[in-house]
Design a protein around this motif. Structure first.
Motif, PDB file in Angstrom:
ATOM      1  N   VAL A 216      10.991   0.593   4.000  1.00  0.00           N
ATOM      2  CA  VAL A 216      11.562  -0.187   3.056  1.00  0.00           C
ATOM      3  C   VAL A 216      10.953   0.906   1.884  1.00  0.00           C
ATOM      4  O   VAL A 216      11.759   0.712   1.212  1.00  0.00           O
ATOM      5  CB  VAL A 216      10.195  -0.909   3.349  1.00  0.00           C
ATOM      6  CG1 VAL A 216      11.512  -2.131   1.764  1.00  0.00           C
ATOM      7  CG2 VAL A 216      10.494  -2.103   4.372  1.00  0.00           C
ATOM      8  N   ILE A 217      10.286   1.368   1.504  1.00  0.00           N
ATOM      9  CA  ILE A 217       9.148   2.133   0.327  1.00  0.00           C
ATOM     10  C   ILE A 217       9.517   3.127  -0.180  1.00  0.00           C
ATOM     11  O   ILE A 217      10.923   3.357  -1.071  1.00  0.00           O
ATOM     12  CB  ILE A 217       8.261   2.303   0.535  1.00  0.00           C
ATOM     13  CG1 ILE A 217       6.936   1.368   0.074  1.00  0.00           C
ATOM     14  CG2 ILE A 217       7.463   3.343  -0.466  1.00  0.00           C
ATOM     15  CD1 ILE A 217       5.686   1.449   0.544  1.00  0.00           C
ATOM     16  N   ALA A 218      10.237   3.568   1.247  1.00  0.00           N
ATOM     17  CA  ALA A 218      11.496   4.757   1.380  1.00  0.00           C
ATOM     18  C   ALA A 218      12.860   4.704   0.951  1.00  0.00           C
ATOM     19  O   ALA A 218      13.823   6.091   0.530  1.00  0.00           O
ATOM     20  CB  ALA A 218      11.199   5.927   2.493  1.00  0.00           C
ATOM     21  N   ARG A 219      12.989   3.730   1.194  1.00  0.00           N
ATOM     22  CA  ARG A 219      14.958   3.257   0.913  1.00  0.00           C
ATOM     23  C   ARG A 219      15.780   3.229   1.884  1.00  0.00           C
ATOM     24  O   ARG A 219      16.901   3.399   1.890  1.00  0.00           O
ATOM     25  CB  ARG A 219      15.800   3.091  -0.088  1.00  0.00           C
ATOM     26  CG  ARG A 219      14.699   2.459  -1.701  1.00  0.00           C
ATOM     27  CD  ARG A 219      15.368   2.950  -3.305  1.00  0.00           C
ATOM     28  NE  ARG A 219      14.531   2.150  -3.782  1.00  0.00           N
ATOM     29  CZ  ARG A 219      13.562   1.868  -4.451  1.00  0.00           C
ATOM     30  NH1 ARG A 219      13.023   3.201  -4.280  1.00  0.00           N
ATOM     31  NH2 ARG A 219      12.805   1.227  -5.126  1.00  0.00           N
ATOM     32  N   GLU A 220      14.929   3.078   3.733  1.00  0.00           N
ATOM     33  CA  GLU A 220      16.044   3.640   4.541  1.00  0.00           C
ATOM     34  C   GLU A 220      16.566   2.476   4.753  1.00  0.00           C
ATOM     35  O   GLU A 220      17.003   2.374   5.948  1.00  0.00           O
ATOM     36  CB  GLU A 220      15.048   4.669   5.851  1.00  0.00           C
ATOM     37  CG  GLU A 220      14.552   6.075   4.797  1.00  0.00           C
ATOM     38  CD  GLU A 220      13.549   6.785   5.870  1.00  0.00           C
ATOM     39  OE1 GLU A 220      13.000   6.115   6.789  1.00  0.00           O
ATOM     40  OE2 GLU A 220      12.953   8.251   6.041  1.00  0.00           O
ATOM     41  N   LEU A 221      15.434   1.418   4.629  1.00  0.00           N
ATOM     42  CA  LEU A 221      15.798   0.177   5.680  1.00  0.00           C
ATOM     43  C   LEU A 221      16.064  -0.901   3.988  1.00  0.00           C
ATOM     44  O   LEU A 221      15.589  -0.985   3.380  1.00  0.00           O
ATOM     45  CB  LEU A 221      14.639  -0.052   6.447  1.00  0.00           C
ATOM     46  CG  LEU A 221      14.560  -1.769   6.924  1.00  0.00           C
ATOM     47  CD1 LEU A 221      15.249  -2.010   7.773  1.00  0.00           C
ATOM     48  CD2 LEU A 221      13.343  -2.028   7.119  1.00  0.00           C
ATOM     49  N   PHE A 223      17.237  -4.513   3.464  1.00  0.00           N
ATOM     50  CA  PHE A 223      17.734  -5.838   4.319  1.00  0.00           C
ATOM     51  C   PHE A 223      18.805  -6.363   3.064  1.00  0.00           C
ATOM     52  O   PHE A 223      19.040  -8.033   4.281  1.00  0.00           O
ATOM     53  CB  PHE A 223      16.220  -7.332   4.520  1.00  0.00           C
ATOM     54  CG  PHE A 223      15.840  -6.993   5.475  1.00  0.00           C
ATOM     55  CD1 PHE A 223      15.587  -6.917   6.811  1.00  0.00           C
ATOM     56  CD2 PHE A 223      13.863  -5.976   4.443  1.00  0.00           C
ATOM     57  CE1 PHE A 223      14.127  -6.326   7.590  1.00  0.00           C
ATOM     58  CE2 PHE A 223      13.465  -5.374   5.972  1.00  0.00           C
ATOM     59  CZ  PHE A 223      13.563  -5.514   7.164  1.00  0.00           C
ATOM     60  N   ARG A 224      19.487  -5.950   2.194  1.00  0.00           N
ATOM     61  CA  ARG A 224      19.785  -6.684   1.630  1.00  0.00           C
ATOM     62  C   ARG A 224      21.953  -6.630   1.938  1.00  0.00           C
ATOM     63  O   ARG A 224      22.447  -7.304   2.409  1.00  0.00           O
ATOM     64  CB  ARG A 224      19.857  -6.609   0.629  1.00  0.00           C
ATOM     65  CG  ARG A 224      19.318  -7.132  -0.369  1.00  0.00           C
ATOM     66  CD  ARG A 224      19.423  -6.665  -2.006  1.00  0.00           C
ATOM     67  NE  ARG A 224      18.555  -5.322  -2.658  1.00  0.00           N
ATOM     68  CZ  ARG A 224      18.518  -4.548  -2.696  1.00  0.00           C
ATOM     69  NH1 ARG A 224      18.158  -4.752  -4.410  1.00  0.00           N
ATOM     70  NH2 ARG A 224      18.095  -3.249  -3.012  1.00  0.00           N
ATOM     71  N   THR A 225      21.651  -5.180   2.830  1.00  0.00           N
ATOM     72  CA  THR A 225      23.022  -4.354   3.257  1.00  0.00           C
ATOM     73  C   THR A 225      23.073  -4.792   4.578  1.00  0.00           C
ATOM     74  O   THR A 225      24.081  -4.288   5.342  1.00  0.00           O
ATOM     75  CB  THR A 225      23.267  -2.646   3.091  1.00  0.00           C
ATOM     76  OG1 THR A 225      21.665  -2.313   2.680  1.00  0.00           O
ATOM     77  CG2 THR A 225      23.621  -2.918   1.006  1.00  0.00           C
ATOM     78  N   GLY A 226      21.456  -4.936   4.828  1.00  0.00           N
ATOM     79  CA  GLY A 226      21.475  -4.185   6.569  1.00  0.00           C
ATOM     80  C   GLY A 226      19.926  -3.952   7.387  1.00  0.00           C
ATOM     81  O   GLY A 226      19.097  -3.769   6.134  1.00  0.00           O
ATOM     82  N   LEU A 227      20.424  -3.681   8.541  1.00  0.00           N
ATOM     83  CA  LEU A 227      17.896  -3.431   9.272  1.00  0.00           C
ATOM     84  C   LEU A 227      17.869  -2.293   9.097  1.00  0.00           C
ATOM     85  O   LEU A 227      17.549  -1.314   9.723  1.00  0.00           O
ATOM     86  CB  LEU A 227      18.246  -4.402  10.400  1.00  0.00           C
ATOM     87  CG  LEU A 227      18.134  -5.856  10.314  1.00  0.00           C
ATOM     88  CD1 LEU A 227      17.702  -6.024  11.324  1.00  0.00           C
ATOM     89  CD2 LEU A 227      17.302  -6.765   9.286  1.00  0.00           C
ATOM     90  N   GLY A 228      19.281  -1.254   8.867  1.00  0.00           N
ATOM     91  CA  GLY A 228      19.364   0.321   8.934  1.00  0.00           C
ATOM     92  C   GLY A 228      19.325   0.698  10.520  1.00  0.00           C
ATOM     93  O   GLY A 228      20.036   0.267  11.466  1.00  0.00           O
ATOM     94  N   GLU A 229      19.422   1.736  10.877  1.00  0.00           N
ATOM     95  CA  GLU A 229      19.989   3.079  11.873  1.00  0.00           C
ATOM     96  C   GLU A 229      19.470   2.212  12.982  1.00  0.00           C
ATOM     97  O   GLU A 229      17.340   1.698  12.925  1.00  0.00           O
ATOM     98  CB  GLU A 229      19.851   4.232  11.520  1.00  0.00           C
ATOM     99  CG  GLU A 229      20.119   5.155  12.622  1.00  0.00           C
ATOM    100  CD  GLU A 229      20.250   6.414  12.683  1.00  0.00           C
ATOM    101  OE1 GLU A 229      20.889   7.342  13.307  1.00  0.00           O
ATOM    102  OE2 GLU A 229      19.818   6.763  11.104  1.00  0.00           O
ATOM    103  N   GLY A 230      19.606   1.199  14.101  1.00  0.00           N
ATOM    104  CA  GLY A 230      19.276   1.484  15.115  1.00  0.00           C
ATOM    105  C   GLY A 230      18.674  -0.275  15.422  1.00  0.00           C
ATOM    106  O   GLY A 230      17.571  -1.099  15.985  1.00  0.00           O
ATOM    107  N   GLY A 231      19.040  -1.437  14.104  1.00  0.00           N
ATOM    108  CA  GLY A 231      18.368  -2.523  13.939  1.00  0.00           C
ATOM    109  C   GLY A 231      19.307  -3.111  14.975  1.00  0.00           C
ATOM    110  O   GLY A 231      20.786  -3.102  15.743  1.00  0.00           O
TER     111      GLY A 231
END
Length: 232
Positions: A216-221, A223-231
């Motif tokens: 989250v801190i690295a902005r890899e995740l 929650f406004r746009t999705g759960l990131g890769e593998g969500g």
């Protein structure tokens, strides 16, 4: 499924305690009519944490009274228990149905799913949802509901994969706090809800809460746009 839970949680009034909001979010995302969450690993220590309706609360309380029902079977077996309709419910738990009474919110047309909450394979309680029977296929299958139950369990009881190395405890706590603050901003949630979201996602990805916080801190995740890769 997890993204739906997060967004449903974000829409609810933050005045209610987190467990109550999680219960309502579960009912929403699973298209259920009623739902309840109880904590405990045995029937003797089972405690009703929240219920989405008066009927759901009465269903759970009546199981305690007559000492039979799907929630108690889950705690004894560790497996999901499904009652396909009211007739099956009557056959399996006649004392429960009798105590609930014949006017129990169309019970003859209700499908009951009781699922063990077991983040990191440890049973912590039971999530129960009541669906109205439908001629069409249910919106989610049993594996979807089991995933949801496990994610809710992780959100409620904390990070089951965290290590306890004192040399890293403070840095990780700071990272988690920073990530929680970012999720508060992203979803307009309270801090408790934001931390629950992080815990549930850590469970879904089978990683530690500290690692999810790093993403989250690295902005890899986000929650406004999705759960990131593998969500999920």
């Amino acid at each position: 499924m997890l993204l739906r839970l997060v967004h449903s949680l974000a829409r609810l009034d933050a005045v209610e305690p987190l467990p109550h909001r999680l219960c309502r979010a579960v009912v929403d995302v699973s298209s259920a009519r009623h739902g309840a969450i109880s904590l405990g690993i045995t029937a003797a220590e089972r405690t009703l944490l929240c219920a989405s309706s008066e009927y759901a609360a009465r269903f759970e309380d009546t199981q305690e009274l007559v000492r039979e029902g799907p929630g108690l079977e889950v705690l004894s077996s560790g497996r999901a228990v499904v009652s396909a309709d009211g007739a099956e419910t009557l056959r399996r738990w006649p004392g429960l149905v009798g105590a609930l009474g014949t006017g129990s919110v169309g019970m003859e047309s209700v499908v009951v799913h009781a699922l063990p909450m077991r983040p990191a394979s440890s049973l912590v309680g039971v999530m129960t949802v009541h669906h109205l029977e439908s001629p069409s296929a249910p919106p989610f299958d049993l594996s979807d509901l089991q995933f949801l139950a496990d994610a809710v369990g992780a959100a409620l009881v904390g990070d089951q994969t965290a290590h306890h190395d004192p040399s890293r405890m403070w840095s990780e706590r700071d990272r988690i706090s920073q990530a929680t603050g970012m999720v508060v901003v992203q979803l307009a949630l309270g801090p408790d809800d934001a931390l629950a979201v992080l815990r549930a996602h850590a469970f879904a990805q089978a990683v530690s809460l500290a690692e999810i916080s790093r993403r989250v801190i690295a902005r890899e995740l986000d929650f406004r746009t999705g759960l990131g890769e593998g969500g999920a």
